[in-house]
Design an enzyme around this catalytic site. Structure first.
Site, short mmCIF file in Angstrom:
data_model
loop_
_atom_site.label_atom_id
_atom_site.label_comp_id
_atom_site.label_asym_id
_atom_site.label_seq_id
_atom_site.Cartn_x
_atom_site.Cartn_y
_atom_site.Cartn_z
N SER A 51 7.30 11.72 10.98
CA SER A 51 8.57 11.63 10.82
C SER A 51 9.13 12.21 9.65
O SER A 51 10.02 12.52 9.47
CB SER A 51 8.95 10.19 11.06
OG SER A 51 10.37 9.91 11.06
N GLY A 75 8.19 -1.48 0.84
CA GLY A 75 8.28 0.03 1.29
C GLY A 75 7.04 0.95 1.04
O GLY A 75 6.98 2.08 0.97
N GLU A 76 5.86 0.04 0.95
CA GLU A 76 4.83 0.88 0.56
C GLU A 76 4.20 1.95 1.54
O GLU A 76 3.48 2.93 1.41
CB GLU A 76 3.54 -0.23 0.25
CG GLU A 76 2.18 0.47 -0.18
CD GLU A 76 1.30 -0.50 -0.88
OE1 GLU A 76 0.12 -0.24 -0.82
OE2 GLU A 76 1.46 -1.77 -1.14
#
Length: 278
Positions: A51, A75-76
């Site tokens: 994506s 957000g790792e």
């Protein structure tokens, strides 16, 4: 408390009209040092990578600036997927947060995931207790859970690495893991765990099997053992839930005994702390 969680989440939530989104080189980012999560589903990470390759990062990650660069707060997965996608930079929002807030936010983010693994959850609670100097009740209050629930999850950390691996691989459930801790001869844990996997043993069947093994260890035979009264079984269950450890209640005509199990010095201190509080 739940209000505390909402305040922390609100602090990192962003609005495009107020927060500045910047593009940060991946080389300047490092994972949150308080991140309790070790496992990232490869299939899900692959989907996210595809994506990002096509559309980029649609939701910026949240970071905290340090002397050496930036720590990832939230957000790792997006950071890892960006690396796999061959990206050089990632969109991010820079926030000013304390170490305590970094830790709590990492844990809250993980606890809100649907696919959180039992041992990741246990590690999250243990990290909060260690780094923030909290008791089990404090953790329970902050996260809106019962103390007995926190205690039961933490018990999984007492299992040997081989059994933990089976839980991470979803070959054993967390309930299997907690039940295994009732085995008196701990050197049998790996052997019994493999038996569960091989035979597809239910938790209820495991409970009976462990009772059989423990009874034989005391020199009793299965035939000679008398069934325990229902009210004692009920009270054992209630105490197990309350103290988060294996409890055995035995009774004769003249006396009775309540045995509380602990597997480490830390667990002993935890149980004593609860008993003395009452």
């Amino acid at each position: 408390m739940k209000e505390r969680n909402h305040e922390l989440v609100e602090k990192i939530s962003y609005n495009l009209s107020h927060d500045k989104i910047v593009e940060i080189p991946l080389s300047k980012l490092r994972r949150n040092p308080y991140q309790p999560r070790d496992y990232f589903d490869e299939a899900a990470l692959k989907d996210l990578t595809q994506s990002i390759s096509q559309h980029g990062v649609l939701q910026p990650i949240v970071v905290r600036e340090t002397i050496k660069g930036y720590d990832i707060v939230v957000g790792e997965r997006r950071y890892r997927a960006s690396q796999l996608a061959g990206k050089d930079t990632v969109l991010a929002i820079v926030k000013s947060l304390t170490d305590e807030e970094m830790l709590e936010l990492a844990i809250i983010e993980n606890l809100q995931r649907e696919n959180l693994k039992p041992l990741e959850e246990a590690k999250s609670y243990a990290t909060m207790m260690k780094e923030l100097n909290l008791k089990q009740q404090d953790v329970a209050d902050r996260l809106g859970k019962s103390r007995s629930y926190i205690a039961n999850v933490l018990r999984l950390l007492n299992l040997p690495p081989s059994v933990k691996s089976l839980i991470n691989e979803e070959k054993l459930s967390s309930a299997h893991g907690r039940t295994l801790l009732g085995l008196e001869k701990k050197h049998q844990l790996n052997q019994v765990a493999q038996k569960i996997v091989k035979e597809g043993m239910s938790v209820r069947a495991l409970e009976e099997y462990i009772k059989f093994l423990n009874a034989n260890d005391h020199g009793k035979t299965r035939k000679a053992r008398k069934s325990k009264p229902n009210f004692l079984v009920k009270h054992e269950y209630q105490l197990k839930e309350k103290y988060g450890t294996n409890i055995d209640i035995s009774k004769t005509k003249k006396a009775g005994k309540i045995s509380i199990e602990f597997n480490s010095e830390d667990e002993y201190k935890r149980i004593m702390e609860l008993l003395l509080e009452e």
